[in-house]
Design an enzyme around this catalytic site. Structure first.
Site, PDB file in Angstrom:
ATOM      1  CB  ALA A 116      12.406 -15.721 -30.267  1.00  0.00           C
ATOM      2  CE  LYS A 127       9.866 -16.894 -25.630  1.00  0.00           C
ATOM      3  NZ  LYS A 127      10.830 -17.962 -25.936  1.00  0.00           N
ATOM      4  N   GLY A 130       8.655 -24.720 -28.657  1.00  0.00           N
ATOM      5  CA  GLY A 130       9.158 -25.701 -27.677  1.00  0.00           C
ATOM      6  C   GLY A 130       8.126 -26.014 -26.603  1.00  0.00           C
ATOM      7  CD  GLU A 136       9.167 -19.804 -23.553  1.00  0.00           C
ATOM      8  OE1 GLU A 136      10.124 -20.566 -23.696  1.00  0.00           O
ATOM      9  OE2 GLU A 136       8.465 -19.418 -24.501  1.00  0.00           O
TER      10      GLU A 136
HETATM   11  O1  5RP Z   1       9.654 -20.478 -27.087  1.00  0.00           O
HETATM   12  C1  5RP Z   1      10.441 -21.376 -26.911  1.00  0.00           C
HETATM   13  C2  5RP Z   1      10.091 -22.601 -26.162  1.00  0.00           C
HETATM   14  O2  5RP Z   1       8.725 -22.686 -25.931  1.00  0.00           O
HETATM   15  C3  5RP Z   1      11.826 -21.261 -27.435  1.00  0.00           C
HETATM   16  O3  5RP Z   1      12.408 -20.115 -26.926  1.00  0.00           O
HETATM   17  C4  5RP Z   1      11.802 -21.203 -28.920  1.00  0.00           C
HETATM   18  O4  5RP Z   1      11.056 -22.317 -29.387  1.00  0.00           O
HETATM   19  C5  5RP Z   1      13.204 -21.211 -29.519  1.00  0.00           C
HETATM   20  O5  5RP Z   1      13.772 -22.453 -29.295  1.00  0.00           O
HETATM   21  P1  5RP Z   1      15.252 -22.800 -29.736  1.00  0.00           P
HETATM   22  O6  5RP Z   1      16.164 -21.921 -28.962  1.00  0.00           O
HETATM   23  O7  5RP Z   1      15.403 -24.270 -29.382  1.00  0.00           O
HETATM   24  O8  5RP Z   1      15.380 -22.569 -31.222  1.00  0.00           O
END
Ligand code: 5RP
Length: 270
Positions: A116, A127, A130, A136
């Site tokens: 997250a 979230k 990424g 998700e």
């Molecule tokens: O929601 C997400 C992807 O869409 C990821 O879970 C979130 O961005 C956390 O990423 P990371 O583990 O690289 O810090």
């Protein structure tokens, strides 16, 4: 940079239940990636043979998928079916030999594990930084248990008001119109709405062929449920990155140990 924090210190501690806390024998300096790996390995302890698993996306979830692949290879897990939350995770899981399926074939998932961007004290999440928020949310929303894995930098008092982005997935058709509607909806929170750009300055395109508008808010949103509903009512919006009341458990890895919080009760490490 110290590497000595062995996640197996936690993983092998028989005295620990799912809601207990482990502390290393002495504090160590760990990189953010090491903390992510520790949280991920701890979450994989919830995985049992025969489970249908939601496989998350991002640098933290990647460690969990690697670990599941490793345990399968070692014969310590059997008959796992993975449901990946992105094309990237799908590629990683296939490369590790994890059998994959989808929500059509498995509408109920035993356990999802994912990272997250932000976690508040009530386990509400942001979230999607990424880019995989829609898949998700579909997969994690269909899960009996959703375990979130983070390093301690992700813990916030209020989600969304940290000037970091609240991602909103929108259809590409007349995206400026939708982005402006979003900006004006959240204007009261000091909002800027920026189209996310990818390679060569072109719009970032999600696995579902959509765009993402990153909402930068200066103030916290107060009634998250009301804001969530209002965003989802805008035509052109597909989904947003607030995951409200979805996480069953959050595993937080920090310099002083691992903390596990769940919806009903919280334990803290010393
Ligand atoms: O929601 C997400 C992807 O869409 C990821 O879970 C979130 O961005 C956390 O990423 P990371 O583990 O690289 O810090």
């Amino acid at each position: 940079m110290a590497l000595a924090y062995d996640p197996l210190f936690i993983a092998s501690d028989k005295a620990l239940s799912a809601f207990d806390v482990a502390s290393p024998p002495h504090p160590m300096i760990l990189t953010q990636d090491e903390l992510k790996r520790i949280a991920a390995y701890k979450a994989v302890e919830f995985v049992e043979s025969g489970m249908v698993l939601g496989l998350g996306t991002g640098s933290t979830a990647k460690h969990a998928v690697d670990r599941i692949g490793e345990l399968l290879r070692q014969g310590k897990l059997e008959n796992i079916v993975g449901i990946p939350t992105s094309k990237k995770t799908q590629e990683q899981a296939l490369s590790l030999g994890i059998p994959l399926s989808d929500l059509d074939a498995h509408p109920v998932i035993d356990l999802s594990i994912d990272g997250a961007d932000e976690v508040d004290p009530y386990l509400n999440l942001v979230k999607g930084r990424g880019g995989s928020l829609l898949r998700e949310k579909m997969i994690e929303g269909a899960s009996k248990k959703f375990v979130v894995i983070v390093d301690e930098s992700k813990m916030v008092k209020h989600i969304g008001g940290s000037k970091l982005a609240l991602p909103v997935e929108i259809v590409p058709f007349c995206w400026k119109f939708t982005a402006e509607k979003l900006r004006s909806l959240l204007e009261g929170y000091g909002c800027e709405a920026n189209l996310r750009l990818g390679e060569k300055g072109k719009p970032f395109v999600t696995d579902n062929g959509n765009y993402i508008v990153d909402m930068h808010l200066e103030e916290d949103m107060g009634d998250l449920g009301a804001v969530s509903d209002a965003i989802l009512r805008l035509p052109g919006v597909v989904e947003h990155g607030m995951f409200l009341d979805m996480a069953s458990t959050v595993i937080i890895a920090g310099e002083l140990g691992v903390k596990i919080k769940n919806k009903q009760h919280t334990t803290t490490s010393s």
